[in-house]
Design an enzyme around this catalytic site. Structure first.
Site, mmCIF file in Angstrom:
data_model
loop_
_atom_site.group_PDB
_atom_site.id
_atom_site.type_symbol
_atom_site.label_atom_id
_atom_site.label_comp_id
_atom_site.label_asym_id
_atom_site.label_seq_id
_atom_site.Cartn_x
_atom_site.Cartn_y
_atom_site.Cartn_z
ATOM 1 N N HIS A 189 0.821 -1.224 0.000
ATOM 2 C CA HIS A 189 0.000 0.000 0.000
ATOM 3 C C HIS A 189 0.853 1.272 0.000
ATOM 4 O O HIS A 189 0.313 2.369 -0.117
ATOM 5 C CB HIS A 189 -0.933 0.019 1.214
ATOM 6 C CG HIS A 189 -1.996 -1.035 1.178
ATOM 7 N ND1 HIS A 189 -2.901 -1.155 0.147
ATOM 8 C CD2 HIS A 189 -2.303 -2.040 2.052
ATOM 9 C CE1 HIS A 189 -3.710 -2.178 0.374
ATOM 10 N NE2 HIS A 189 -3.362 -2.729 1.519
ATOM 11 N N ASP A 228 -3.031 -10.504 -2.732
ATOM 12 C CA ASP A 228 -3.555 -10.065 -1.444
ATOM 13 C C ASP A 228 -5.041 -9.743 -1.585
ATOM 14 O O ASP A 228 -5.503 -9.310 -2.644
ATOM 15 C CB ASP A 228 -2.781 -8.820 -0.984
ATOM 16 C CG ASP A 228 -3.032 -8.463 0.462
ATOM 17 O OD1 ASP A 228 -4.116 -7.911 0.744
ATOM 18 O OD2 ASP A 228 -2.160 -8.701 1.312
ATOM 19 N N HIS A 230 -6.570 -7.301 -0.344
ATOM 20 C CA HIS A 230 -6.721 -5.855 -0.523
ATOM 21 C C HIS A 230 -6.007 -5.421 -1.796
ATOM 22 O O HIS A 230 -4.905 -5.901 -2.094
ATOM 23 C CB HIS A 230 -6.130 -5.099 0.679
ATOM 24 C CG HIS A 230 -6.714 -5.495 1.987
ATOM 25 N ND1 HIS A 230 -6.164 -6.486 2.778
ATOM 26 C CD2 HIS A 230 -7.809 -5.042 2.649
ATOM 27 C CE1 HIS A 230 -6.901 -6.624 3.874
ATOM 28 N NE2 HIS A 230 -7.901 -5.776 3.824
ATOM 29 N N ASP A 317 -4.603 -13.041 3.047
ATOM 30 C CA ASP A 317 -5.844 -12.672 3.716
ATOM 31 C C ASP A 317 -7.089 -12.945 2.884
ATOM 32 O O ASP A 317 -8.185 -12.506 3.243
ATOM 33 C CB ASP A 317 -5.804 -11.201 4.167
ATOM 34 C CG ASP A 317 -5.021 -10.311 3.222
ATOM 35 O OD1 ASP A 317 -4.728 -10.737 2.098
ATOM 36 O OD2 ASP A 317 -4.696 -9.180 3.615
#
Length: 528
Positions: A189, A228, A230, A317
């Site tokens: 990120h 991921d 996200h 995740d």
């Protein structure tokens, strides 16, 4: 801690490969220690003038630097005969956002117990490497750290990034066939400008690896597949205007999960349209759906792009027990994904089910990368068929795959049409929120629409943190920039040094491999 994998030890005994001799181990450890000590000596030169430099003096200094001879990159070795999987385990037990935060010391505790107690690190197919610190120059090659690198990259951050570079070197020297950096803190990120921590990330480990490999070994075409849950918005932003980096991210739909981005219309900058491929997944997508996306979209695009390297941002995740998301992926699904994708290197990102997911997922990935049987790696409560792809969600995935295949097919025409819309410069404004440090950032990004290269980039960034506002200006020269763009960019840096509106001004000349940060308040320039 034994997780009861049953047949695991028996399966591992049948694996091929030869055990390294004690002499080889001692040589490898000695080499790692030498590299660690050398890396600690960061190449930082600070100029501390008693009086502010005049424009003429700065201009002369920049011109002189531009004439310095370039260092030719090394050539990657042929990995055809490599047999081992390189592995670094760095859990950063001395770093956490807070004692109760999901991204804390205990995150890899159960994984550590599992991989060591099951003897994975002693397998003849595994070559264990020791971490080292990344240098400040490695960070400056990717980020404009505000106010400086030391403020954003703690020692654990430097070790996590440095671990990736160690494995990158091992890969390029053909010491290993592939590699897995099992490290934290994560990084996908973190964007070009970093004012603080967002999405648990301060610096971008994988982007730092990419630019390191480009500069040291001359690697050009690289694919990054982010798995991921996200959206990897930081990695996307860093390479958004780079046609030589293919970024593919499949993640839970941004309408339902942080960071709220990663939609199919985010295709890349004007000269890199179609080189960003986002695949938003409906919440509840199981193994079947994710593997369908891999087979139908990701693998065909990779085959067509023909990258020199495939990197995997290996977030875990998507697992059905993860507390921060809503997906239904299993350890077997992750291992199968890795086997099919066959990345040259994987770098751990997210994953916060520290007991019910990470030990199983990491074990499955390690075995898959080493070419060993992972069929016995299963969660205690997992039963085949317990998660089924909803018909409505399958249709959604089919529509996304069809749309992105069409975008990929027409990428060159999309670029040609988009470039004609702009004059000498392309500009876009962005708002970026740092959810951890509660910073609101406003950016204006400008790309030079050069006919001879991808053009240099400037970023005007204004960050609000309570009563403390900071405005910075960064200039970035891509590694394959033409000489005209390099000269223009350095002139942009020079002009901003006397601009009254900026607290910090940065130059990121990847072509020259030179990085500067100027503090306008105290008139001090740091050269990395």
């Amino acid at each position: 801690m034994k997780l009861g994998f049953g047949r695991l030890r028996d399966v591992l005994k049948t694996g091929s490969g030869t055990t390294s001799s004690e002499e080889e181990k001692e040589q490898a450890e000695g080499k790692s220690k030498i590299e660690t000590e050398e890396a600690r000596k960061t190449r930082i030169e600070e100029t501390k003038p008693e009086t502010p430099k005049g424009n003429e003096e700065i201009t002369m200094e920049l011109k002189k630097t531009g004439l310095e001879p370039k260092k030719e990159p090394l050539l990657p070795a042929d990995r055809t005969g490599a047999e081992k999987t390189g592995l670094i385990f760095f859990p950063a037990f001395d770093w956490a956002i807070s004692p109760t935060h999901p991204e804390r010391e205990e995150r890899l505790l159960y994984t550590r117990d599992q991989i060591f107690e099951e003897g994975l690190m002693d397998l003849p197919e595994i070559a264990e490497y020791k971490p080292r610190l990344a240098e400040y120059r490695d960070i400056a090659r990717v980020h404009f750290c505000v106010p400086d690198i030391k403020a954003q990259a703690t020692t654990p951050h430097l070790i996590a990034a440095g671990s990736c570079l160690v494995l990158g070197d091992a890969l390029m020297k053909a010491e290993v066939k592939n590699a897995f950096a099992l490290v934290r803190p994560p990084g996908h990120h973190a964007m070009t400008v970093t004012h603080g921590n967002r999405g648990f990330c301060n610096i971008n480990n994988e982007a730092i690896l990419v630019e390191y490999l480009r500069k040291k070994y001359g690697i050009r075409r690289i694919a990054i597949v982010d798995t991921d849950v996200h959206h990897g918005d930081g990695t996307q932003e860093i390479f958004y205007n780079d046609p030589d980096v293919l970024f593919i991210s499949f993640h839970q739909d941004g309408r339902t999960l942080y960071p709220g981005s990663g939609f199919i219309n985010e295709l890349g900058g004007p000269k890199a349209l179609g080189r960003t491929i986002n695949i938003p997944l409906p919440p509840g997508t199981p193994d079947e759906g994710i593997l369908y996306v891999l087979d139908s979209l990701v693998l065909p695009i990779l085959k067509d792009f023909k990258p020199e390297l495939v990197l995997n941002s290996a977030g875990q995740d998507n697992h059905y027990t993860d507390p921060l998301a809503n997906m239904r992926f299993s350890a077997q699904g992750y291992a199968k994904l890795n086997e099919k994708l066959a990345p040259d290197m994987a770098v751990l990102e997210g994953g916060y089910a520290i007991q019910s997911a990470l030990p199983y997922v990491n074990t499955g990935i390690i075995l898959a990368m080493a070419g060993l049987d992972y069929s016995c790696v299963k969660e205690p409560d997992f039963k085949p068929g317990m998660f089924v792809q909803a018909a409505r969600d399958r249709k959604t995935l089919e529509e996304v795959v069809a749309a992105q295949l069409e975008n990929w097919k027409n990428r060159d025409r999309l670029v040609e049409a988009e470039v004609t819309k702009h004059g000498d410069f392309y500009r876009r404004k962005k708002q970026i929120f740092y959810d951890t440090d509660m910073i609101q950032e406003f950016q204006e990004e400008t790309i030079r629409m050069c006919p001879d290269c991808q053009g240099y980039k400037t970023i005007d960034s204004h960050a609000h943190r309570g009563v403390d506002d900071i405005r910075i200006f960064g200039v970035s020269v891509p590694i394959y920039a033409c000489e005209k763009c390099q000269a223009e960019a350095r002139e942009e840096y020079r002009k901003r040094l006397i601009h009254p509106g900026y607290e910090y001004v940065y130059l990121q000349d990847k072509k020259q491999d030179e990085y500067r940060a100027y503090n306008t308040r105290i008139k001090k320039e740091t050269v990395y």
